[in-house]
Each structure stands twice: as C-alpha cells, then as structure tokens.
Design an enzyme around this catalytic site. Structure first.
Site, PDB file in Angstrom:
ATOM      1  N   LYS A   1     -10.259   0.552  -1.680  1.00  0.00           N
ATOM      2  CA  LYS A   1     -10.306   0.367   0.282  1.00  0.00           C
ATOM      3  C   LYS A   1     -11.549   0.794   1.383  1.00  0.00           C
ATOM      4  O   LYS A   1     -11.628   1.761   0.557  1.00  0.00           O
ATOM      5  CB  LYS A   1      -9.137   0.991   0.702  1.00  0.00           C
ATOM      6  CG  LYS A   1      -8.848   0.664   1.951  1.00  0.00           C
ATOM      7  CD  LYS A   1      -7.016   1.385   3.016  1.00  0.00           C
ATOM      8  CE  LYS A   1      -7.223   1.294   3.917  1.00  0.00           C
ATOM      9  NZ  LYS A   1      -5.674   1.958   4.588  1.00  0.00           N
TER      10      LYS A   1
ATOM     11  N   CYS B   1      -4.624  -3.068   4.174  1.00  0.00           N
ATOM     12  CA  CYS B   1      -4.223  -2.281   5.341  1.00  0.00           C
ATOM     13  C   CYS B   1      -5.305  -2.904   6.443  1.00  0.00           C
ATOM     14  O   CYS B   1      -5.571  -3.535   6.744  1.00  0.00           O
ATOM     15  CB  CYS B   1      -3.924  -1.326   5.444  1.00  0.00           C
ATOM     16  SG  CYS B   1      -2.544  -0.743   6.657  1.00  0.00           S
TER      17      CYS B   1
ATOM     18  N   GLU C   1       0.834  -1.219  -0.439  1.00  0.00           N
ATOM     19  CA  GLU C   1      -0.129   0.251  -0.122  1.00  0.00           C
ATOM     20  C   GLU C   1       0.883   1.200   0.003  1.00  0.00           C
ATOM     21  O   GLU C   1       2.218   1.227   0.694  1.00  0.00           O
ATOM     22  CB  GLU C   1      -0.688   0.205   1.375  1.00  0.00           C
ATOM     23  CG  GLU C   1      -1.923   1.450   1.225  1.00  0.00           C
ATOM     24  CD  GLU C   1      -2.789   1.184   2.564  1.00  0.00           C
ATOM     25  OE1 GLU C   1      -3.555   1.424   2.799  1.00  0.00           O
ATOM     26  OE2 GLU C   1      -1.798   0.325   3.792  1.00  0.00           O
TER      27      GLU C   1
END
Length: 519
Positions: free
Chosen positions: A187, A220, A84
């Site tokens: 995300k 994440c 990321e």
C-alpha cells in the site's frame, strides 16, 4: 486513465457486456466474491506479543476465512477478496505488530507455492494457510496482511530505510487457484498507520487469470490518489481489487457510495471488501461494474456480523480511442477526445469550456456551509420544480429538478473547488445535491442517512479534469444506479436520474484534480 471516460454513455440498468472479450481463452463473464469481515481483534494492539500468540490470534480470523472460502466455492466463485487488516486488526505500533509480520517473497522474482513448498521459508504460516485455502477451493484468493522486508545494503545517507533496518508494509497478496503466490502489493497511501511504511516507490501490481484476464491491486486510501490507482487505469486495467478498512464519511464519501462512483467514473469493475466494525463506523462492500452494483451496507442496529457477496460479472476489455460503449437505449454513440485531455488527464481552460453559454438561470442567494470540512457554496432548493446553479469561484454546478415530498425536508445544491486538507490532502471539484440535517442552512452538509423526498434531476458541472466520479445515495444508505451519464471531452459531465425507489440523501459529481495535489 482509459480514454473511454470521454465517451458519451448511458448506464445500463442490468448486466450487459461491452465489446468483445480480451481473448478467446476467457469467458465473457466470471463469478466474483467479496467478504465483509468482522475482525476478531487483539484487545491490546499497542502491547507486543510473541509470535505464537500472534499466530493464535490470526488463525482465529483465518478460520473464518476458510469457512467463507468454502461457501464462496459452493456458489461457483472463481475469485474471492478479503478486506484490509482482516487478519490482525488495527491500531498497532511499529513495535507491537512485529510478531504479526511475515517476509513475503516477490512473485515477480521467483515462483513459490507456499502450500506445496512450505519448507522453503521460515515463519510463513499465514502465507501457507492462504495458499492452501486457494488450492483447496480452486479459486483465486486475495487477502491483506503485514509484510516485513529488509532494506537493501546501502551507504547512501538519503536512503529511505527506517532506523530499525527494515520496512513494514501493509500488503495485499494474491494466490492462483492452485495456491501459487502470483502478486504482492505494498500500500502506497497510508491513512494514520503508525505500524507501516509507505514503499520508497509506488508499485503498479497486476496479475492475470484464465477466466477474466488482468486484475489490478489497490488498498483503501489508494483509491483517492493518482499513484497507483490512475497509473493502473492508464495501463488499461479494467478490473480492480480493493481490500479496505474504510470509515464511512457522509455525505460524499460513504463506502458503497464512492465504491460505485469510482466504478462508474473510471469505467471499471471494482471488487471491494471492507471491515465490519460498528465502533469505527466501518461497513459497506460490493461488486461493481459500470452497469450494475451488488452491495451490502449494514444499517444502524443490524447484527454486527460478516457478509459474503457473490455475483456474476462481465469481463471488461481495455477500450481505446475511437471505440464505443453501448447505451441504455441500445444505440452506440461516441465522441472524439482532445489530445490535451487524453495525454495529461486534465483540461486546459480552452479545452474544458466551450464557447456556448450555459442556459440562463435566475440569480439565487448563496451561503457557505461546511461539508466534510470544506467550505461549500450552497443554494437552497426552495421550489418543488426549478432550475438553479451555484458557483465556487469560476467552477459552477447546474441543477434541474422536480421534488416529490412527503414531509418537510430541506435540500441544497453545493459546489466546491479547492484542496481538501483534513485527514488527507487532495484537490477536488464537487457538485452535490444534499439533504440538509435540519431546516436551518447551517445544517446543510452535515451527515444524514435517511430521507423521504424523491427527486427527478439533472445535475451538471464543467470540470477541469476528466476524472469525475458520479453517485446517487438514497435513504438508509441504499445505492441508486444513475439512469443516464454523459461525459464529453470538453469537461462537461451530466447525470440524470428519475423514478427513485427511496428518498434522496446525496447526488454527487466528485472529481479529483490529481494534477493540483502538490500545489
């Protein structure tokens, strides 16, 4: 969640394959690679720059990616994952990141190969280079970049469209080995990311490969939440790709510690690529299966540089109710599941706790100390060999242990059941054995990276959820693979381990009570 989380199982200490391959056109294993990248940063991320300047910056990181793709291909990699924020870095504002954005078409709506069709869209230089990288080295490639998407024309005043008329997304892109854009994931769970929007609806994004079947995409902070991570698991996805920029959080959420814990608890393969940035305490990447872990965790003082990890891993099949898993001893055992747990992901009181009492243990003096900003109930391990328990309300943890000490170190068994509210809000139940930072009880729960005391132990809890993630972290942030894990449909989880190679830092059963997150 895959129903196999309920089955009694032991963790193999070497690679093994469970069940049959998903179809006859995939091999039983494949070669995966992840790259932990030391990002070349924009020194002034809050200052807007021109598109040519942004491209010049990103091409420096893409040059590194190209070198690593070549090295991965030389080692036979079939899929390569980058972290990321690896192309532009972080700490941008919504305005200052604008020149880094590219509008990424939806592969579910159209087929596009940026390498062979570069003229179809303007301002897609990064997509073109990533596509050509995948094509040149004949591997599937996953990278993270910044995406700009115009809002659809709406007159609804409740529309989630930002005031500037477009969305900016933290985005994973996946390319096939011929350069075709095969997946785009936005995300959902942002972590203090001023430059980006959360998509109006969580996306459940997968892509298929000829060598290993289906992969799911998360990023994440997503890994700690039901949407989209558990949604993917509930659909039978057993191979997860995880670009991350994770800041280490000892003693329970160190990078490789939770990466392995998630792989074990969810019974999946996890390909985790992290950033390397010592200033932000970012390091730790790996290739994890339920049977083995190949990981890298830089030590304090190590050169700050990237690291490529390559490993052959088994192809995992979706497992259904009634199927079994191989145990360490080679036998196969299974256990039926309750419909309540299988349907909802958590247990009602009568299904999580059976009628048989826990073995009696003597009373111990408990104390409260903060661990990762949560008030844990602790008891000390005062003997070299004993059995004890600790409860936080109705939630209890039990420990049997034998210590092998070479120095004076203090250990404690902790329990916490509640909602974590610092740097994110989510409900947990946790059983953890930790080395205290000093010899005072107030130091229990503080960050520790090394230890000399080895321990044989059985750690057990009875959880109100089936989503329990086990980990054993040894001195100098080295993973130990638990020798035996047992999960049953009534909520009991047991982790046994012995013959440690280094001192114990943390042994943990970390459960997520997703169903309580909004309460």
């Amino acid at each position: 969640m895959v129903e196999s989380m309920f089955f009694v199982f032991a963790v193999c200490l070497s690679f093994c394959v469970v069940g049959q391959t998903e179809s006859n056109n995939v091999d039983s294993s494949y070669v995966a690679a992840v790259y932990e990248h030391r990002v070349i940063l924009n020194p002034e991320p809050h200052v807007p720059i021109s598109r040519p300047a942004a491209l010049q910056h990103m091409h420096k990181n893409l040059d590194v990616y190209q070198e690593q793709a070549a090295l991965a291909a030389q080692q036979g990699a079939q899929i390569l994952v980058f972290p990321e924020d690896g192309l532009q870095g972080f700490n941008f504002t919504r305005r200052s990141i604008s020149s880094y954005l590219e509008t990424i078409p939806d592969p579910q709506q159209e087929s596009w190969n940026p390498c062979t069709e570069p003229g179809r869209y303007n301002n897609t230089e990064v997509l073109q280079r990533l596509s050509c990288m995948a094509r040149r080295y004949s591997l599937y490639l996953v990278a993270n970049m910044a995406d700009l998407q115009p809002c659809p024309l709406k007159t609804d005043p409740s529309s989630s469209c930002p005031s500037d008329g477009h969305w900016q997304f933290n985005t994973n892109v996946a390319f096939s080995s011929d350069g075709l854009l095969v997946a785009r994931y936005h995300k959902h769970n942002l972590y203090f990311e001023e430059a980006f929007d959360s998509p109006p609806q969580p996306e459940i994004i997968t892509f298929d490969t000829p060598f290993a079947g289906r992969f799911g995409l998360i990023t994440c902070f997503d890994i700690l939440f039901h949407k989209p991570t558990v949604n993917l698991l509930e659909r039978g996805v057993r191979q997860m790709i995880f670009p991350t920029a994770w800041m280490n959080q000892l003693p329970l959420l160190d990078t490789i510690q939770f990466q392995q814990a998630f792989s074990l608890g969810a019974n999946v393969t996890l390909l985790a690529a992290n950033i390397r940035d010592d200033r932000l305490i970012m390091t730790g990447s790996g290739i994890y299966t339920p049977f083995s872990a190949i990981s890298h965790h830089a030590q304090r003082g190590d050169p700050e540089e990237g690291r490529l990890l390559v490993a052959r891993v088994p192809v995992l099949d979706p497992l259904g109710v009634g199927q079994t898993m191989a145990t360490e001893e080679g036998e196969v055992r299974s256990e039926s599941t309750s419909s309540t747990a299988a349907d909802t992901g958590f247990c009602h009181q009568d299904s999580c706790f059976d009628d048989s009492p826990s073995p009696p243990v003597p009373p111990f003096s408990t104390f409260t100390s903060s661990m990762m900003y949560d008030p844990f109930k602790f008891v000390l391990l005062n003997d070299t060999e004993s059995e004890l328990n600790v409860c936080d309300g109705a939630f209890c943890c039990r420990l049997q242990y034998q210590c092998f000490k070479s120095s004076e170190e203090l250990y404690a068994l902790g329990a916490f059941a509640g909602t974590h509210t610092v740097n994110g809000r989510y409900a947990v139940q946790v059983c953890a054995v930790v080395r205290c930072a000093g010899l005072e009880t107030s130091s229990c729960g503080q960050e520790v990276e090394d230890a000399e005391t080895k321990m044989d132990f059985l750690l057990e809890g009875k959880f109100n959820t089936k989503y329990v993630y086990p980990s054993v972290l040894a001195s100098h942030l080295v993973l130990e693979h638990p020798q035996h894990l047992e999960k049953t449909a009534n909520g009991r989880v047991t982790m046994k381990h012995s013959n440690m190679t280094a001192g114990l830092v943390t042994a943990c059963l970390y459960s997520r009570m997703y169903h309580l997150d909004n309460e």
